[in-house]
Design a protein around this motif. Structure first.
Motif, short mmCIF file in Angstrom:
data_model
loop_
_atom_site.label_atom_id
_atom_site.label_comp_id
_atom_site.label_asym_id
_atom_site.label_seq_id
_atom_site.Cartn_x
_atom_site.Cartn_y
_atom_site.Cartn_z
N ALA A 1 0.87 -1.17 0.00
CA ALA A 1 0.00 0.00 0.00
C ALA A 1 0.91 1.22 0.00
N ARG A 2 0.33 2.41 -0.14
CA ARG A 2 1.13 3.62 -0.20
C ARG A 2 0.77 4.57 0.92
N VAL A 3 1.80 5.11 1.56
CA VAL A 3 1.64 6.08 2.64
C VAL A 3 2.61 7.22 2.38
N THR A 4 2.44 8.31 3.15
CA THR A 4 3.34 9.46 3.06
C THR A 4 4.31 9.42 4.23
N CYS B 1 6.56 9.46 -1.12
CA CYS B 1 5.60 8.37 -1.06
C CYS B 1 6.38 7.08 -0.76
N PHE B 2 5.89 6.32 0.19
CA PHE B 2 6.52 5.07 0.56
C PHE B 2 5.58 3.90 0.27
N GLU B 3 6.14 2.82 -0.20
CA GLU B 3 5.38 1.58 -0.31
C GLU B 3 5.43 0.88 1.04
N TYR B 4 4.27 0.59 1.58
CA TYR B 4 4.16 0.00 2.91
C TYR B 4 3.76 -1.47 2.77
N VAL B 5 4.56 -2.36 3.33
CA VAL B 5 4.27 -3.78 3.28
C VAL B 5 4.24 -4.34 4.70
N MET B 6 3.16 -4.98 5.06
CA MET B 6 3.03 -5.65 6.35
C MET B 6 3.05 -7.15 6.09
#
Length: 235
Positions: free
Chosen positions: A75-78, A202-207
């Motif tokens: 997903a994408r977060v700031t 913008c960062f790609e966020y991976v859980m």
């Protein structure tokens, strides 16, 4: 590149004599909070990053689905790295630039060191914490309060999670119309504390699991932007 709706914010950023002044808060609440990221002239290297990160408008707030459930889909977060040039760097994570931060942490990494490293190559930051019995079983690793920091493989102290201060919120408000960019701003608190450097992207966020969360900086296509990864790991 700046859109017309962000012209006032861009004017603030391009005017080096204008201090950071807290304004009437207009940042939005996140849709859902978490339950509980030879010698070189560092400033010149950091400012060179600005040429690879454009400024443009951002979409409305939207919480990544992977924020609440274990989901390896990105997903994408700031993310905003910021700090006084004479002090330590902090990381703010937001759903979008228009939302209040849901994570703010301060790392034992000097702002000028980070600037220098990002101006010359790849940066890997690992934040590690240990399991604390059953109390940690229901928490995600990003919800912990303290981590050991490994900066490009070197141990360099700790990072602590904290509440956003009024100075943090003033900076987030000033950068509200900026989704990607980097620069140096004057300190606007009326005291001679130097300049505040920031890098927003913008960062790609991976859980991958509750014990492993990762942020990957996404540089615009066809640019030679900085490479930065931030790993949250519970061992």
């Amino acid at each position: 590149m700046a859109a017309s709706s962000s012209s006032s914010a861009v004017d603030d950023l391009e005017n080096p004599s204008r201090p950071i002044i807290p304004r009437t808060p207009s940042l939005l609440q996140p849709s859902r909070r978490p339950r509980h990221a030879g010698r070189h002239n560092p400033l010149r290297l950091f400012r060179s990053i600005c040429r690879t990160l454009p400024i443009f408008n951002t979409p409305r707030c939207g919480l990544p689905h992977s924020h609440d459930t274990v989901n390896a889909s990105p997903a994408r977060v700031t993310g905003t790295l910021f700090g006084n040039l004479r002090g330590r760097v902090s990381l703010s994570i937001q759903e979008s630039p228009r939302c209040l931060p849901w994570v703010v942490l301060e790392m034992a990494v000097q702002t000028q060191v980070l600037m220098r490293e990002m101006g010359t190559g790849m940066v890997r930051i690992a934040l590690e914490c240990e399991r604390a019995g059953r109390a940690a079983a229901g928490r995600r690793v990003m919800e912990e309060g303290m981590w050991g920091v490994f900066y490009n493989g070197r141990k360099c102290g700790y990072a602590v999670r904290r509440e956003a201060t009024k100075e943090d919120l003033a900076l987030m408000e000033l950068l509200r119309a900026v989704s990607m960019g980097a620069g140096v701003l004057p300190d606007g608190n009326g005291r001679d504390k130097g300049e505040v450097a920031y890098l927003r992207a913008c960062f790609e966020y991976v859980m991958a699991s509750k014990d492993s969360e990762t942020l990957y900086l996404l540089s615009p296509e066809d640019t030679n932007g900085p490479e930065l990864s931030i790993f949250f790991v519970r061992i």
